[in-house]
Structure formats: structure tokens, C-alpha cells
Design a protein around this motif. Structure first.
Motif, PDB file in Angstrom:
ATOM      1  N   UNK A 131      34.706  37.895  32.875  1.00 43.05           N
ATOM      2  CA  UNK A 131      34.062  37.741  34.326  1.00 43.05           C
ATOM      3  C   UNK A 131      33.850  37.004  34.721  1.00 43.05           C
ATOM      4  N   UNK A 132      33.526  35.933  34.813  1.00 49.31           N
ATOM      5  CA  UNK A 132      33.799  34.643  35.596  1.00 49.31           C
ATOM      6  C   UNK A 132      35.234  34.271  35.573  1.00 49.31           C
ATOM      7  N   UNK A 133      36.580  34.368  34.488  1.00 48.55           N
ATOM      8  CA  UNK A 133      37.676  34.097  35.607  1.00 48.55           C
ATOM      9  C   UNK A 133      37.961  35.236  36.220  1.00 48.55           C
ATOM     10  N   UNK A 134      37.839  36.964  36.076  1.00 45.14           N
ATOM     11  CA  UNK A 134      37.852  37.947  37.232  1.00 45.14           C
ATOM     12  C   UNK A 134      37.238  38.127  38.032  1.00 45.14           C
ATOM     13  N   UNK A 135      36.547  37.333  38.124  1.00 44.22           N
ATOM     14  CA  UNK A 135      35.739  36.983  39.455  1.00 44.22           C
ATOM     15  C   UNK A 135      36.140  36.128  40.747  1.00 44.22           C
ATOM     16  N   UNK A 385      40.088  42.271  30.188  1.00 47.34           N
ATOM     17  CA  UNK A 385      39.539  42.917  29.967  1.00 47.34           C
ATOM     18  C   UNK A 385      38.347  42.982  29.022  1.00 47.34           C
ATOM     19  N   UNK A 386      37.637  43.416  30.160  1.00 50.32           N
ATOM     20  CA  UNK A 386      36.187  42.720  30.892  1.00 50.32           C
ATOM     21  C   UNK A 386      35.774  44.084  31.911  1.00 50.32           C
ATOM     22  N   UNK A 387      34.424  44.492  31.546  1.00 53.81           N
ATOM     23  CA  UNK A 387      33.604  45.509  31.775  1.00 53.81           C
ATOM     24  C   UNK A 387      33.171  44.730  33.621  1.00 53.81           C
ATOM     25  N   UNK A 388      32.542  45.654  34.300  1.00 57.44           N
ATOM     26  CA  UNK A 388      32.632  45.735  35.705  1.00 57.44           C
ATOM     27  C   UNK A 388      31.291  45.227  35.534  1.00 57.44           C
ATOM     28  N   UNK A 389      29.918  45.654  34.946  1.00 55.46           N
ATOM     29  CA  UNK A 389      28.336  44.613  35.087  1.00 55.46           C
ATOM     30  C   UNK A 389      29.109  43.093  34.375  1.00 55.46           C
ATOM     31  N   UNK A 394      28.401  37.498  35.611  1.00 59.38           N
ATOM     32  CA  UNK A 394      29.327  36.018  35.591  1.00 59.38           C
ATOM     33  C   UNK A 394      29.858  35.489  36.663  1.00 59.38           C
ATOM     34  N   UNK A 395      29.483  36.148  37.870  1.00 58.12           N
ATOM     35  CA  UNK A 395      30.060  35.589  39.443  1.00 58.12           C
ATOM     36  C   UNK A 395      29.451  36.001  40.020  1.00 58.12           C
TER      37      UNK A 395
END
Length: 424
Positions: A131-135, A385-389, A394-395
């Protein structure tokens, strides 16, 4: 106009492409008002005859050509030399590279897709929380919209009859501040998560200078555009033509990586990108005609003045409304639909159109990161490969950084007006 909006929302809910939903709902307005049905076709053609709009396909082509010259790799090496010694260094590299790449990609969606492919595997290999990487990838992509030549600023300037050169300059300071705030958020998250450093020590000055020289042509690109517009060497459209020539010369003569195969790929990508944008622009003409016919800007102004006569309060109300609308529609579509509606309102209540343009484009672009249909959000969540919540949780510091920027730009108009006033 209410009927037009209802038809548009129904068509979008049924899954119709947004461009056609805009065109059909706009045509419904002419039927409901018993107007000449030839007018929608005339308005659609007129939308594409604005000389300033020619800048959009030219800048898109220039960006695609530059992407094929190896500039991305050189900018990443330079950013790594500058920030790789910090905790979660790849996050800092992403933010700095996004700022430097703004003049090349001009698209938050393209930026997120590219950096997700380039930096994503390395982030996962170093055990970044998904989630942090995606953010990091997603929020850094928003920087692109503030760095010239951002497509959103060109659209706003063209439709709102606002100086595109001044808008380019006005986005620089918010772009720099956004980069610094995102880096601060990455640092806080890295300390709390005990993320490692990418390098054992700071890169030697010789390496920083060497990588900087290799990336110099990308770094000079937005600077040359701003100076050329400021001193009247070219108009925005001519700047787009210059950008294409610049990309071809740099790719073919200096870096020698722009082969015929890569040029064909750049041309193919440009046709797809420009086709989508120009179809939206053409079909949005009916909406603009309807807004003027029904005096929608005047109605909005009356409603806002009923809330408060303070321009800052009114701007805050508009920003909240734009954030909500941006959660459900693409920012490019919203800029096309809302610019002709809101720019007259901003001018009537005493807001600087340059300041309002930066706030509007920035706010609408944040919708790319928000549920339920934020395109950038969906892209980065799929990549990691993570979900929105999980992505939102994590962002959290990255989101706080973006909200702090919006508040700063609203409350301190000088962040957007100081540099244009200095240069112009």
C-alpha cells in the motif's frame, strides 16, 4: 440543464464511454430547447478550430518521442544520485524523478504506469509495504500535472482564455512544494516502518554531476519552454512544434537512441492519446453552449454569494465540491466540462484566474487517487496487488502531504502568482 446532467449520469452508469455520454447528453439539450440540430455539429467543429489546442497533440508527441530516447533512465540515475542515500530511497527517487519528468510525460496516468513498471519490482524486492509503494507511485504522479507542459493547464488556459505561459510558470512553485512534502511524508513513513537506505552513503559529487549532465536535455526542456513563451519567441502552439523538434534532435543526434522503430511506436501512442483527448474536446462543445444558454455560471455565482462574500471561503466551497466530483469522473473530462462554467464565476467574485486555475487543476487531479473510480489509484493497486483500504491506510502521510499543499495554495495565493508576476 438538469435533464442534460441526468442523461449524462445515466449513460455513464450504463457503461457508455465518457466522450459519447458527453456528446449524446449535449445533443439532448438542443432537442429539449427546440434549437436547430445543426448547431451541435457546428459547435463540435468549432471546439477543434482553436489554434491554441494544437499545442496538445504536439506536446503529447514530443513527450512520447522523449520517452523513447532513454531520458527516463538518465533522470532516474540522476535522482538516485541525489536521494538514494535516504531511507526508502526509491520513494524519494520516485518523487524527484516525477518532478523532473513532468515536462516529458505531461500525464499523471502515464507517469504512474511508467514508474510502477520501472521502480515497482525494486520496491517489492526491498519489502516495501504494498500500500505504501502504491501510494508513493500514485501521489508522485500528481506532481506531473503542475510541471510544464501539463495537459490539464493547457486545456484550462485554452477553454478559460487564460495565458498558458503564465499557467506554466504558476505551476512551478506548487510542483516544487508538492515534491518536498511527498519526500517528507516518505521520510516519516520510512522511519516509522524502519525502511533501509538504498545506498550506504551519499553519492560523490562527481557522480551527481556526471548523472546530471547526462540528464541535462530533459532538465532544460521545461526551462526553454517557459523562457520561450515569456520572451515571445513562440506561442503555446508554436512551443509544441518546438518541443517535437527538440525531442527529435535530442533523440537522434545527442542520445542517438531514437530509432525508426521507436519513432513509429511514439507516433502510434500519440495517435491513441490525441484521439481520445480531441474527441472529448469536440463533444464537450454542446455542454459549453448549454451552460451559456442557461446562464449556469451566473446561477452558481448567486448561490455562492448566498453562502459568503469572502473569496477565500467561496474558493474553499468550490474545492470541496471539486474533490467530491473528482471522485467519480476523470480529471480531463471535468476540466473540459467545468472550466467554461467556473472561470467566469471566479472572475466575478474577484479570484485571480491563474490562481484559480492551479487550484482547480490540482484539486481535480487528486480525484485520480480517490475511490471509487480514481484511475491512478486503480492502476497502482493492481500493479502492487493490494486493495484500496490497504492503499489508503498505508499512504496516510502521503495523503496528508497533498491536503497540506491544497490548503497552502488556497490560503497563500502567492504560491501561484508570485513567479508569474516576477517573470512577466
Amino acid at each position: 440543464m438538469t435533464l442534460v446532467l441526468i442523461v449524462f449520469l445515466v449513460l455513464v452508469a450504463l457503461g457508455m464511454p465518457v466522450a459519447f455520454a458527453i456528446g449524446i447528453s449535449g445533443f439532448v439539450f438542443f432537442l429539449s430547447q427546440d434549437l436547430d440540430v445543426n448547431i451541435p455539429a457546428q459547435v463540435a467543429v468549432t471546439q477543434t478550430q482553436n489554434f491554441a489546442i494544437l499545442a496538445i497533440p504536439l506536446f503529447v508527441l514530443a513527450g512520447n518521442c522523449l520517452n523513447e530516447t532513454g531520458l527516463t533512465r538518465r533522470l532516474l540515475d540522476f535522482a538516485s544520485a541525489l536521494t538514494g542515500h535516504m531511507r526508502a530511497g526509491l520513494g524519494h527517487v520516485n518523487a524527484v524523478s516525477a518532478f523532473m519528468m513532468g515536462g516529458v510525460t505531461s500525464s499523471a496516468i502515464g507517469d504512474a504506469t511508467m514508474f510502477g513498471r520501472v521502480l515497482g519490482p525494486a520496491m517489492m524486492a526491498k519489502n516495501y509495504a504494498p500500500g505504501f509503494a502504491a501510494g508513493v507511485i500514485g501521489t508522485s504522479a500528481i506532481i506531473t500535472t503542475m510541471v510544464p507542459p501539463g495537459t490539464g493547464l493547457i486545456l484550462y488556459g485554452t477553454l478559460g482564455e487564460v495565458s498558458i505561459g503564465r499557467l506554466f510558470v504558476a505551476g512551478v512553485v506548487p510542483g516544487v512544494v508538492m515534491t518536498l512534502l511527498i519526500m517528507a511524508a516518505v521520510s516519516i513513513t520510512a522511519r516509522r516502518g524502519d525502511y533501509p537506505r538504498e545506498r550506504d552513503r551519499r553519492a560523490p559529487l562527481a557522480e551527481v554531476l556526471r548523472t546530471g549532465v547526462r540528464a541535462i536535455w530533459a532538465l532544460l526542456f521545461p526551462v526553454i519552454l517557459i523562457l520561450g513563451l515569456r520572451f515571445g519567441f513562440f506561442t503555446p502552439s508554436e512551443a509544441g512544434a518546438f518541443a517535437v523538434a527538440y525531442a527529435l534532435v535530442v533523440g537522434a543526434l545527442f542520445y542517438r537512441e531514437l530509432t525508426w522503430a521507436r519513432l513509429r511506436r511514439a507516433l502510434s501512442d500519440t495517435v491513441v492519446d490525441v484521439g481520445m483527448i480531441m474527441l472529448l474536446i469536440a463533444l464537450s462543445g454542446g455542454w459549453g453552449y448549454a451552460l451559456t444558454w442557461d446562464r449556469v455560471p451566473q446561477t452558481i455565482m448567486d448561490v455562492l454569494l448566498g453562502i459568503s462574500e469572502n473569496p477565500t471561503v467561496i474558493l474553499l466551497v468550490l474545492v470541496v465540491s471539486l474533490l467530491v466530483v473528482g471522485m467519480f469522473m476523470d480529471s480531463t473530462v471535468l476540466i473540459l466540462l467545468l472550466t467554461t462554467m467556473l472561470v467566469p464565476v471566479a472572475e466575478m467574485i474577484g479570484l485571480d484566474p491563474i490562481h484559480f486555475g492551479i487550484v482547480m487543476v490540482l484539486t481535480l487531479t487528486l480525484g485520480l487517487l480517490t475511490p471509487p473510480v480514481g484511475i491512478v489509484m486503480l492502476i497502482v493497486c493492481q500493479q502492487f496487488r493490494t486493495d484500496v483500504p490497504t492503499y489508503l491506510r498505508q499512504s496516510v502521510y502521503l495523503w496528508l502531504a497533498l491536503l497540506a499543499l491544497v490548503v497552502l495554495v488556497i490560503l497563500v495565493p502567492g504560491t501561484t502568482t508570485w513567479l508569474p508576476e516576477l517573470i512577466y
